[in-house]
Design an enzyme around this catalytic site. Structure first.
Site: not given
Ligand code: THU
Length: 136
Positions: A43, A45, A54, A56, A87, A90
């Protein structure tokens, strides 16, 4: 097909590469293509929160960049102790490229796997037949 234990160990090692200074939740994903190749991502941010994405999405981007593919397995690991599942957005991204029955494997902090098919995670998925949309 790469051994699931190897992929799980690779994802754990990849977690520190996540760029997650805001949530502190590191996520790593591996996408396995029908040809057996494995594509990984974390991920990423952003200070402008909605611009982050994300793990994924990173892994799917790497898979598509590597060439035409169908996704047969997806692994997700995170820095949280429990199971993390993709999520909603994704799930739709995975569905777009998934072979029927594509397995999503969520790895808990201790490596325990839990499995669901993408159809279980996203029933009644939105789908378009590109030929219909283009009017062909
Ligand atoms: N996140 C993912 O990378 N994949 C998921 O399946 C769920 C959430 C990340 C997004 C964000 O950077 C962090 O997790 C917290 O929500």
């Amino acid at each position: 097909m790469t051994d699931a234990k190897t992929i799980a160990a690779d994802l754990r090692a990849l977690l520190p590469r996540a760029h997650a200074p805001y949530s502190g939740v590191q996520v790593a994903c591996a996408v396995e293509s029908a040809d057996g190749r494995v594509h990984e991502g974390v991920n990423v941010e952003n200070a402008a929160y909605p611009q982050g994405w994300c793990a994924e999405a990173s892994a799917i981007g790497a898979a598509v960049t590597a060439g035409p593919t169908k996704i047969v397995r997806v692994f997700v690991a995170s820095s949280l102790p429990g199971h993390v599942w993709p999520c909603g957005g994704c799930r739709q991204k995975i569905f777009e490229l998934a072979a029927p029955g594509c397995e999503v494997v969520s790895l808990a902090g201790d490596g325990t796997p839990e499995r669901r098919t993408i159809e279980e995670l996203l029933p009644l998925a939105f789908r378009l037949d590109p030929r219909q949309v283009r009017g062909g």
